[in-house]
Design an enzyme around this catalytic site. Structure first.
Site, short mmCIF file in Angstrom:
data_model
loop_
_atom_site.label_atom_id
_atom_site.label_comp_id
_atom_site.label_asym_id
_atom_site.label_seq_id
_atom_site.Cartn_x
_atom_site.Cartn_y
_atom_site.Cartn_z
N CYS A 117 1.21 -1.48 -0.38
CA CYS A 117 -0.06 -0.01 -0.09
C CYS A 117 0.72 1.24 -0.15
CB CYS A 117 -0.71 -0.30 1.44
SG CYS A 117 -2.17 -1.17 1.26
N HIS A 257 -3.41 6.75 2.45
CA HIS A 257 -3.81 5.91 2.05
C HIS A 257 -5.53 5.68 2.90
CE1 HIS A 257 -4.29 1.90 0.92
NE2 HIS A 257 -3.81 1.84 1.33
N ASN A 287 -10.10 -0.21 -0.82
CA ASN A 287 -8.82 0.38 -0.52
C ASN A 287 -8.67 -0.18 -1.95
OD1 ASN A 287 -5.94 -0.22 -0.23
ND2 ASN A 287 -6.40 -0.92 1.99
O1 UT7 Z 1 -3.66 -1.41 3.26
C1 UT7 Z 1 -2.85 -2.06 4.29
C2 UT7 Z 1 -2.75 -1.73 5.87
N1 UT7 Z 1 -4.49 -2.16 5.93
C3 UT7 Z 1 -4.63 -2.30 6.76
O2 UT7 Z 1 -4.69 -0.83 7.33
C4 UT7 Z 1 -6.21 -2.48 7.58
C5 UT7 Z 1 -5.90 -2.72 8.71
N2 UT7 Z 1 -6.88 -3.17 9.50
C6 UT7 Z 1 -8.40 -2.89 9.95
O3 UT7 Z 1 -8.95 -1.90 8.86
C7 UT7 Z 1 -9.44 -3.67 10.95
O4 UT7 Z 1 -8.68 -4.33 11.31
C8 UT7 Z 1 -10.28 -4.52 9.93
C9 UT7 Z 1 -11.58 -3.84 8.53
C10 UT7 Z 1 -9.72 -5.57 9.08
C11 UT7 Z 1 -11.00 -5.53 10.96
O5 UT7 Z 1 -11.97 -4.30 11.54
P1 UT7 Z 1 -11.33 -4.65 12.97
O6 UT7 Z 1 -12.40 -3.15 14.46
O7 UT7 Z 1 -10.16 -4.67 13.87
O8 UT7 Z 1 -12.45 -5.70 13.33
P2 UT7 Z 1 -11.96 -7.30 13.97
O9 UT7 Z 1 -11.16 -8.22 13.21
O10 UT7 Z 1 -11.52 -7.68 15.15
O11 UT7 Z 1 -12.84 -7.82 14.42
C12 UT7 Z 1 -14.63 -7.44 14.88
C13 UT7 Z 1 -15.65 -8.63 15.15
C14 UT7 Z 1 -15.07 -10.50 15.35
O12 UT7 Z 1 -15.62 -10.84 16.22
P3 UT7 Z 1 -15.92 -11.31 17.44
O13 UT7 Z 1 -14.47 -11.99 17.30
O14 UT7 Z 1 -15.64 -9.80 18.06
O15 UT7 Z 1 -17.19 -11.89 17.79
C15 UT7 Z 1 -14.74 -10.32 14.40
O16 UT7 Z 1 -15.12 -11.97 13.40
O17 UT7 Z 1 -16.16 -8.85 13.86
C16 UT7 Z 1 -16.21 -9.58 13.10
N3 UT7 Z 1 -15.83 -9.72 11.99
C17 UT7 Z 1 -17.25 -9.03 11.12
N4 UT7 Z 1 -17.69 -9.00 11.15
C18 UT7 Z 1 -19.26 -8.78 10.24
C19 UT7 Z 1 -14.51 -9.45 11.17
N5 UT7 Z 1 -14.84 -9.23 10.08
C20 UT7 Z 1 -16.48 -9.33 9.74
C21 UT7 Z 1 -17.91 -8.35 8.57
N6 UT7 Z 1 -18.34 -8.94 8.42
N7 UT7 Z 1 -16.89 -8.66 7.43
#
Ligand code: UT7
Length: 332
Positions: A117, A257, A287
């Site tokens: 990225c 970004h 993204n």
């Molecule tokens: O560009 C390159 C660099 N990349 C980035 O900068 C991305 C950085 N990361 C992020 O933007 C975020 O971590 C994500 C958008 C990928 C995920 O968001 P998050 O707030 O970190 O969510 P999480 O992975 O901590 O998941 C929270 C909850 C989980 O459920 P539990 O364990 O709390 O019950 C996940 O299983 O949300 C659940 N979950 C989803 N629910 C609905 C994960 N993905 C999804 C989804 N839809 N697509």
């Protein structure tokens, strides 16, 4: 008195595919919903390149043609073409060479640059260095990625985030002090376990098993990447302000970004600028990896004024990240 030659952006262009992949459509592929995606990422829809045999070059060429047409620049005057991309057309044979020939840049040499990225941000440094040194006069930098070619649409942790697109910027010498002013670029190999494609490279060549086990798709440990992204992107942005004696009042635009709206907002908070100064198009495109920064420039081109101070910031796989301070060089 000798004035220092700086490297200014003198034209921009863009291309996004027509097909719109909405949050609603994603709900039919994986267990997710519009509310979750919107609140966690800020994304409403992304563009997807459909069509047999169409790769990243298809979008890169269209973005470059948009730039050439808008600016009346002659492609034969371009000295080099850099395609910043994590999704080249082919593992071997630079996408940039094909793009350069296709747009009529017959006097240019061309290569690809890959830093996930941060590819376009690093590419800005490369383009500017060639111009500041006096070695070349016109460098076309294109950021393009067909992320849909490396995404598993059954993995809800990644498929909701990424989209396809391309943007282009032309760099030329400037003797009025406009263009790239300062950069602070970083990397840390600790990041490679958290955001990567495991197979298809020299460590793990493609086999029937790597395909079966889905090792050719992007894997991301989102939470970890998020933490590093928030602190590092904000840190480098704050640092570049401090060392150039800038305060938030001096900044017209934050060009960050587009990976997650919450990461962009954290960076804006740290820099101290309000949302009116933050370029944002993640809701439309998701993204697009190497394309986010030039797509922002193209989308906001009409609002940019000569002399505006822009702070670019990016964070991505590797890890790679950094910030660039650039003075805008023209009124659209
Ligand atoms: O560009 C390159 C660099 N990349 C980035 O900068 C991305 C950085 N990361 C992020 O933007 C975020 O971590 C994500 C958008 C990928 C995920 O968001 P998050 O707030 O970190 O969510 P999480 O992975 O901590 O998941 C929270 C909850 C989980 O459920 P539990 O364990 O709390 O019950 C996940 O299983 O949300 C659940 N979950 C989803 N629910 C609905 C994960 N993905 C999804 C989804 N839809 N697509």
């Amino acid at each position: 008195m000798m004035t220092k030659t700086t490297a200014a952006i003198t034209a921009v262009g863009k291309y996004v595919p027509e097909y719109i992949l909405t949050n609603k459509e994603l709900e039919s592929y994986v267990e997710t919903n519009d509310e979750w995606i919107t609140s966690r990422t800020g994304i409403k829809e992304r563009r997807i390149l459909k069509g047999e045999g169409l790769g990243t070059s298809y979008m890169a060429i269209k973005a470059a043609e948009d730039l050439l047409q808008k600016s009346n620049a002659n492609p034969e005057d371009i000295d080099m073409v850099i395609v910043a991309t994590a999704t080249p057309d082919l593992p071997v044979a630079a996408t940039a060479a094909y793009v350069a020939t296709s747009i009529g840049a017959t006097n240019a040499f061309a290569y690809d640059l890959q830093a996930a990225c941060s590819s376009f941000l690093y590419g800005m440094s490369t383009a500017a260095s060639y111009i500041e040194s006096g070695r070349y006069k016109r460098v076309l930098l294109i950021g393009a990625d067909k992320m849909s070619s490396i995404i598993d649409y059954t993995d809800r942790a990644t498929c909701i985030i990424f989209g396809d697109g391309a943007g282009a910027a032309l760099f030329e010498p400037n003797n009025d002090g406009l263009g790239l002013q300062d950069e602070y670029l970083r990397s840390d190999g600790i990041g490679r376990d958290f955001l990567r494609i495991e197979a298809g490279g020299s460590m793990m060549p493609t086999t029937a098993d790597t395909v079966k086990n889905k090792k050719h798709f992007v894997y991301q440990e989102g939470k970890t990447v998020f933490k590093y992204a928030v602190s590092n992107m904000a840190d480098v942005s704050a640092k570049i302000l401090t060392r150039n004696n800038l305060t938030e009042k001096d900044i017209q635009w934050l060009v960050a970004h587009q990976a997650n709206k919450r990461i962009i907002e954290a960076t804006a908070n740290r820099v101290g600028v309000g949302s009116d100064k933050v370029m944002m198009n993640i809701h439309k495109y998701g993204n697009t990896t190497s394309a986010t920064l030039p797509l922002l420039l193209a989308d906001y081109e009409n609002q940019l004024k000569k002399g505006d101070n822009l702070i670019f910031a990016a964070f991505g796989g590797g890890f790679t990240w950094g910030a660039i301070y650039l003075k805008w060089a023209y009124n659209a």
